[in-house]
Design a protein around this motif. Structure first.
Motif, PDB file in Angstrom:
ATOM      1  N   HIS A   1       0.854  -1.188   0.000  1.00  0.00           N
ATOM      2  CA  HIS A   1       0.000   0.000   0.000  1.00  0.00           C
ATOM      3  C   HIS A   1       0.899   1.251   0.000  1.00  0.00           C
ATOM      4  O   HIS A   1       2.128   1.124   0.112  1.00  0.00           O
TER       5      HIS A   1
ATOM      6  N   GLU B   1      -2.421   7.887  -1.292  1.00  0.00           N
ATOM      7  CA  GLU B   1      -2.485   8.010   0.161  1.00  0.00           C
ATOM      8  C   GLU B   1      -2.661   9.489   0.499  1.00  0.00           C
ATOM      9  O   GLU B   1      -2.087  10.356  -0.161  1.00  0.00           O
TER      10      GLU B   1
ATOM     11  N   GLN C   1       3.373   7.675   4.584  1.00  0.00           N
ATOM     12  CA  GLN C   1       2.956   8.434   5.784  1.00  0.00           C
ATOM     13  C   GLN C   1       4.093   8.496   6.794  1.00  0.00           C
ATOM     14  O   GLN C   1       4.478   9.560   7.264  1.00  0.00           O
TER      15      GLN C   1
ATOM     16  N   SER D   1       0.664   3.531   2.234  1.00  0.00           N
ATOM     17  CA  SER D   1       0.728   4.042   3.603  1.00  0.00           C
ATOM     18  C   SER D   1       2.144   4.225   4.167  1.00  0.00           C
ATOM     19  O   SER D   1       2.350   5.106   5.011  1.00  0.00           O
TER      20      SER D   1
ATOM     21  N   ARG E   1       0.151  -6.775  -4.541  1.00  0.00           N
ATOM     22  CA  ARG E   1      -0.448  -7.775  -3.631  1.00  0.00           C
ATOM     23  C   ARG E   1      -0.451  -9.142  -4.287  1.00  0.00           C
ATOM     24  O   ARG E   1      -0.645  -9.257  -5.496  1.00  0.00           O
TER      25      ARG E   1
ATOM     26  N   GLN F   1      -2.572   3.323  -5.731  1.00  0.00           N
ATOM     27  CA  GLN F   1      -3.289   3.974  -4.630  1.00  0.00           C
ATOM     28  C   GLN F   1      -2.851   5.434  -4.539  1.00  0.00           C
ATOM     29  O   GLN F   1      -1.787   5.807  -5.023  1.00  0.00           O
TER      30      GLN F   1
END
Ligand code: DAH
Length: 347
Positions: free
Chosen positions: A171, A215, A176, A173, A199, A213
């Motif tokens: 992901h 984020e 972050q 993330s 994945r 994605q």
């Protein structure tokens, strides 16, 4: 005698000039009649034998003949030159009525367009775009996001590991954690991060082992769930239309507490229920929540002073809903007939 000879020469020369069919022939005639070794020069040389009375008369006559031949040559030359130019123009004429060879113009891939559109919306709200590596450490992909090694929620995301500690990110993330670390405990942080993720899924109409994605992360003092809701409402209405409504449902992510799943009202049935929304009137579009205090602390932020919200958008899902695409694999098989349909959307 000489007079007759000159007359003959003139006639002969003029005939040849008028018969000349090209510039080279014409030049040969000039050299032959008017050149140093030509018959007229010869006549001039013979003038020494003439009497003093005859000489000027004969001289004048030679001039007349010479001029007649010269001007005939000049006229003919102009005609031949014009003919040569016309012939060249005719040979080099371009037929502008022929249809041109088609130019195949490319356009942006639909996923690129969606990413740029979403970036524009968030940049308009003061966000900056951050990036992170696709080959990521276990620490940033999981641990720094409140997913220690034994955590059962790691199973939510089947991963491609390269070594025990390195994987391709599951992901966006981890960006972050990376971004917060760079801020060294100092807010505000306001970023979005688009990128590829991986994945261990079997590819089908709704799954792809590689997808995209975006984020989002905001960290500041007094950030609450209503900030997240307001932000996502602005974003989703910009992308899907002002008439769409949004709904937050409780959910679970290890890196947010509380966590939400975000739905938008179904465009097809306007909320009444249809096949696309599985009779619910709502379509799930993303996940988010309030950043878990552990995530803030691990990245060096004081969780008593700062709070934050985060969200993760599935780019293909947004593109599929927006453009009515029913199979995620279309984005990756790159069939030109599919990609061409996005031409006329180009700004
Ligand atoms: N990382 C989550 C996923 O891949 C998406 C996500 C959910 C991101 C909640 C977030 C978040 O930042 O707060 O399924």
């Amino acid at each position: 005698m000489m007079q007759e000879r000159l007359q003959e020469l003139q006639e002969e020369a003029l005939q040849k000039v008028s018969a000349a069919s090209n510039l080279k022939e014409l030049n040969d005639i000039r050299v032959a009649y008017l050149g140093k070794k030509g018959p007229i020069t010869e006549v001039l040389r013979g003038m020494g034998k003439l009497s003093a009375e005859e000489r000027p008369k004969m001289g004048a006559l030679v001039n007349v003949v010479r001029e007649a031949i010269t001007s005939a040559i000049e006229e003919k030359q102009a005609v031949l030159e014009a003919e040569a130019v016309n012939a060249q123009l005719a040979a080099e004429t371009i037929d502008i009525t022929l249809p041109a060879r088609p130019v195949n113009k490319g356009n942006h891939h639909p996923l690129t367009r969606i990413v740029e559109e979403i970036e524009d919306v968030f940049i308009g709200m003061g966000y900056t775009v951050a990036e992170g590596p696709e080959v990521e450490s276990d620490y940033y992909n999981f641990e720094a996001l409140n997913l220690p090694k034994s955590h059962p929620a790691r199973d939510m995301q089947d991963s491609f590991y390269i070594t025990d500690e390195i994987l391709v990110r599951t992901h966006t993330s981890p960006v972050q954690a990376r971004t917060m670390e760079k801020h060294k405990g100092q807010g505000p942080v306001k970023i979005i991060c688009p990128g590829k993720v991986y994945r261990r899924d079997n590819d089908d109409a709704t799954h792809s082992h590689q997808f995209m994605q975006i984020e989002g992360l905001v960290v500041d003092e007094n950030i609450s769930m209503s900030d997240l809701k307001g932000t996502l409402e602005v974003f989703l209405k910009k992308v899907f239309g002002q008439e769409r409504e949004i709904r937050l449902r409780p959910s679970f992510f290890p890196f947010t507490e509380p966590s939400v799943e975000v739905d938008i009202s179904c465009k097809i049935c306007s909320g009444k229920g249809c096949n696309v929304c599985k009779q619910t009137g709502w379509i799930e579009v993303l996940g988010g929540g309030i950043v878990h205090p552990n995530v803030l602390e691990m990245a060096g932020f004081d969780s008593k002073k700062y709070s934050g919200f985060a969200f993760g958008i599935g780019v293909e899902r947004i593109a599929m809903l927006k453009y009515g695409v029913d199979d995620i694999r279309h984005f990756y098989t790159n069939d030109i007939r599919f990609l061409k349909q996005f031409h006329h959307h180009e700004a």
